[in-house]
Design a protein around this motif. Structure first.
Motif, PDB file in Angstrom:
ATOM      1  N   GLY A  37      11.027   8.178  96.232  1.00 19.40           N
ATOM      2  CA  GLY A  37      10.334   7.954  97.496  1.00 19.40           C
ATOM      3  C   GLY A  37      10.321   6.494  97.881  1.00 19.40           C
ATOM      4  N   ALA A  38      10.046   5.639  96.917  1.00 17.30           N
ATOM      5  CA  ALA A  38      10.021   4.197  97.192  1.00 17.30           C
ATOM      6  C   ALA A  38      11.393   3.701  97.632  1.00 17.30           C
ATOM      7  CB  ALA A  38       9.548   3.430  95.958  1.00 17.30           C
ATOM      8  N   ARG A  39      12.434   4.181  96.974  1.00 15.03           N
ATOM      9  CA  ARG A  39      13.784   3.744  97.335  1.00 15.03           C
ATOM     10  C   ARG A  39      14.204   4.299  98.693  1.00 15.03           C
ATOM     11  NH1 ARG A  39      17.277   4.493  91.928  1.00 15.03           N
ATOM     12  NH2 ARG A  39      18.990   3.989  93.371  1.00 15.03           N
ATOM     13  N   LEU A  40      13.915   5.571  98.954  1.00 11.01           N
ATOM     14  CA  LEU A  40      14.321   6.169 100.222  1.00 11.01           C
ATOM     15  C   LEU A  40      13.551   5.601 101.411  1.00 11.01           C
ATOM     16  CD1 LEU A  40      14.824   9.896  99.138  1.00 11.01           C
ATOM     17  CD2 LEU A  40      16.596   8.205  99.697  1.00 11.01           C
ATOM     18  N   GLN A  41      12.279   5.339 101.243  1.00 14.01           N
ATOM     19  CA  GLN A  41      11.523   4.806 102.377  1.00 14.01           C
ATOM     20  C   GLN A  41      11.852   3.337 102.640  1.00 14.01           C
ATOM     21  OE1 GLN A  41       7.404   5.701 101.553  1.00 14.01           O
ATOM     22  NE2 GLN A  41       7.071   3.815 100.415  1.00 14.01           N
ATOM     23  N   SER A  42      12.616   2.696 101.749  1.00 13.00           N
ATOM     24  CA  SER A  42      13.046   1.321 101.987  1.00 13.00           C
ATOM     25  C   SER A  42      14.333   1.256 102.825  1.00 13.00           C
ATOM     26  CB  SER A  42      13.256   0.587 100.657  1.00 13.00           C
ATOM     27  OG  SER A  42      14.426   1.049 100.015  1.00 13.00           O
ATOM     28  N   LEU A  43      14.947   2.411 103.090  1.00  9.89           N
ATOM     29  CA  LEU A  43      16.157   2.433 103.911  1.00  9.89           C
ATOM     30  C   LEU A  43      15.832   2.041 105.350  1.00  9.89           C
ATOM     31  CD1 LEU A  43      17.722   5.785 102.640  1.00  9.89           C
ATOM     32  CD2 LEU A  43      18.560   3.466 102.176  1.00  9.89           C
ATOM     33  N   SER A  44      16.811   1.534 106.042  1.00  9.07           N
ATOM     34  CA  SER A  44      16.643   1.118 107.430  1.00  9.07           C
ATOM     35  C   SER A  44      16.092   2.252 108.294  1.00  9.07           C
ATOM     36  CB  SER A  44      18.001   0.671 107.978  1.00  9.07           C
ATOM     37  OG  SER A  44      17.913   0.395 109.349  1.00  9.07           O
ATOM     38  N   ALA A  45      15.035   1.982 109.029  1.00  6.73           N
ATOM     39  CA  ALA A  45      14.388   2.901 109.983  1.00  6.73           C
ATOM     40  C   ALA A  45      13.760   4.137 109.335  1.00  6.73           C
ATOM     41  CB  ALA A  45      15.363   3.326 111.076  1.00  6.73           C
ATOM     42  N   ALA A  46      13.691   4.180 108.013  1.00  6.24           N
ATOM     43  CA  ALA A  46      13.106   5.344 107.337  1.00  6.24           C
ATOM     44  C   ALA A  46      11.592   5.365 107.511  1.00  6.24           C
ATOM     45  CB  ALA A  46      13.453   5.330 105.854  1.00  6.24           C
ATOM     46  N   ALA A  47      11.068   6.548 107.690  1.00  5.39           N
ATOM     47  CA  ALA A  47       9.617   6.729 107.780  1.00  5.39           C
ATOM     48  C   ALA A  47       9.020   6.691 106.377  1.00  5.39           C
ATOM     49  CB  ALA A  47       9.307   8.069 108.439  1.00  5.39           C
ATOM     50  N   PRO A  48       7.732   6.430 106.264  1.00  2.60           N
ATOM     51  CA  PRO A  48       7.091   6.474 104.944  1.00  2.60           C
ATOM     52  C   PRO A  48       7.211   7.873 104.336  1.00  2.60           C
ATOM     53  CG  PRO A  48       5.635   5.463 106.563  1.00  2.60           C
ATOM     54  CD  PRO A  48       6.805   6.025 107.320  1.00  2.60           C
ATOM     55  N   ILE A  49       7.532   7.908 103.062  1.00  2.76           N
ATOM     56  CA  ILE A  49       7.650   9.167 102.332  1.00  2.76           C
ATOM     57  C   ILE A  49       6.461   9.336 101.406  1.00  2.76           C
ATOM     58  CG2 ILE A  49       9.030  10.424 100.628  1.00  2.76           C
ATOM     59  CD1 ILE A  49      11.453   8.807 101.778  1.00  2.76           C
ATOM     60  N   LEU A  50       6.072   8.244 100.777  1.00  2.00           N
ATOM     61  CA  LEU A  50       4.987   8.296  99.801  1.00  2.00           C
ATOM     62  C   LEU A  50       3.636   8.219 100.508  1.00  2.00           C
ATOM     63  CD1 LEU A  50       6.460   5.928  97.092  1.00  2.00           C
ATOM     64  CD2 LEU A  50       6.500   8.429  97.136  1.00  2.00           C
ATOM     65  N   GLY A  51       2.775   9.138 100.158  1.00  2.00           N
ATOM     66  CA  GLY A  51       1.430   9.138 100.708  1.00  2.00           C
ATOM     67  C   GLY A  51       0.488   8.349  99.829  1.00  2.00           C
ATOM     68  N   GLU A  52      -0.772   8.594 100.046  1.00  2.00           N
ATOM     69  CA  GLU A  52      -1.809   7.925  99.272  1.00  2.00           C
ATOM     70  C   GLU A  52      -1.599   8.190  97.787  1.00  2.00           C
ATOM     71  OE1 GLU A  52      -6.664   7.712  99.201  1.00  2.00           O
ATOM     72  OE2 GLU A  52      -5.648   8.771 100.808  1.00  2.00           O
ATOM     73  N   ASN A  53      -1.764   7.184  96.985  1.00  2.00           N
ATOM     74  CA  ASN A  53      -1.597   7.251  95.526  1.00  2.00           C
ATOM     75  C   ASN A  53      -0.174   7.577  95.099  1.00  2.00           C
ATOM     76  OD1 ASN A  53      -4.411   6.758  94.904  1.00  2.00           O
ATOM     77  ND2 ASN A  53      -4.791   8.816  95.687  1.00  2.00           N
ATOM     78  N   GLY A  54       0.800   7.427  95.988  1.00  2.00           N
ATOM     79  CA  GLY A  54       2.203   7.633  95.638  1.00  2.00           C
ATOM     80  C   GLY A  54       2.695   9.056  95.701  1.00  2.00           C
ATOM     81  N   ALA A  55       1.968   9.933  96.363  1.00  2.00           N
ATOM     82  CA  ALA A  55       2.342  11.349  96.441  1.00  2.00           C
ATOM     83  C   ALA A  55       3.557  11.566  97.329  1.00  2.00           C
ATOM     84  CB  ALA A  55       1.185  12.168  96.989  1.00  2.00           C
ATOM     85  N   THR A  56       4.398  12.505  96.938  1.00  2.00           N
ATOM     86  CA  THR A  56       5.472  12.999  97.785  1.00  2.00           C
ATOM     87  C   THR A  56       5.089  14.412  98.193  1.00  2.00           C
ATOM     88  OG1 THR A  56       7.113  11.698  96.584  1.00  2.00           O
ATOM     89  CG2 THR A  56       7.933  13.498  97.959  1.00  2.00           C
TER      90      THR A  56
END
Length: 179
Positions: A37-56
Motif C-alpha cells: 500500500g505504501a509503495r502503490l500510493q506513492s505512484l504518480s497521481a495515486a489515491a491513498p490506499i492505506l487507511g487509519e493505522n495502515g489498513a488496506t
C-alpha cells in the motif's frame, strides 16, 4: 434480479462489474499489504490506499462474480518480490489499485477505493492485527482478528464449495508496474 455493482478506476478507463454479495468485507493489517500500500500510493497521481493505522480495505468476491468490462489493456501487475505468489493489479492509466490475487485462489480481494463514496460494503472484520506494533488502538466495532479467523476461512471455503472447487484464472494482465 441479480444485484450488479459497476466499479471503476479513478479516471474511469477501467470498469468492472461485480454480481451478488461479496464473500466478506475486511481491512488487512498484514506487513505485506501495508508495504505494498505504501509503495502503490506513492505512484504518480495515486489515491491513498492505506487507511487509519495502515489498513488496506478490501471487499472479497468470488472470481466468477467479477467481470472486467473495459480497460483490460490498462491493467498491470505489481509484486512485492519477483517470486511472490500474491499479485496486486493496478490500472496503469491512473495508478488505481484494482485487486489483489493469491496464486491459485478462487477469490479476488478488490480494493475499497473502487467504490463510490457511501457505497462500500460495511466493514465486517479486521485481519492480521498481530502485525501491528499496537493493535490496542483499533476500535472494537467489528472483530479484530490476530490472523485470519476460522469464520473468515469458513466464508472462503463456502464460496469455493459453491464454485465447485474451481479457481478461475485471471488472464490478460500484460506487463508490470514499478513502485
Amino acid at each position: 434480479m441479480t444485484q450488479t455493482t459497476r466499479l471503476h478506476c479513478a479516471c474511469g478507463q477501467v470498469h468492472l462489474d461485480v454480481v451478488r454479495a461479496p464473500i466478506i468485507s475486511a481491512e488487512c493489517y498484514c506487513n505485506s499489504c501495508r508495504a505494498a500500500g505504501a509503495r502503490l500510493q506513492s505512484l504518480s497521481a495515486a489515491a491513498p490506499i492505506l487507511g487509519e493505522n495502515g489498513a488496506t480495505r478490501f471487499v472479497l468476491y468470488r472470481k466468477d462474480r467479477v467481470r472486467l468490462v473495459t480497460g483490460a489493456d490498462r491493467l498491470r501487475e505489481f509484486r512485492l518480490t519477483p517470486g511472490s505468489k500474491t499479485r496486486r493489479v493496478v490500472a496503469a492509466c491512473c495508478n488505481t489499485p484494482v485487486f489483489l490475487e493469491f496464486h491459485n485462489g478462487h477469490w479476488l480481494s478488490l480494493y475499497g477505493c473502487l467504490w463510490q463514496n457511501g457505497t462500500l460494503p460495511p466493514l465486517e472484520v479486521r485481519t492480521m492485527t498481530s502485525d501491528l506494533p499496537d493493535a490496542s488502538v483499533l476500535p472494537d466495532d467489528v472483530p479484530n482478528s490476530r490472523r485470519q479467523s476460522i469464520a473468515f476461512f469458513a466464508r472462503l471455503l463456502g464460496a469455493w464449495i459453491a464454485m465447485g472447487f474451481r479457481s478461475p484464472t485471471i488472464a490478460g494482465i500484460n506487463g508490470e508496474i514499478q513502485a
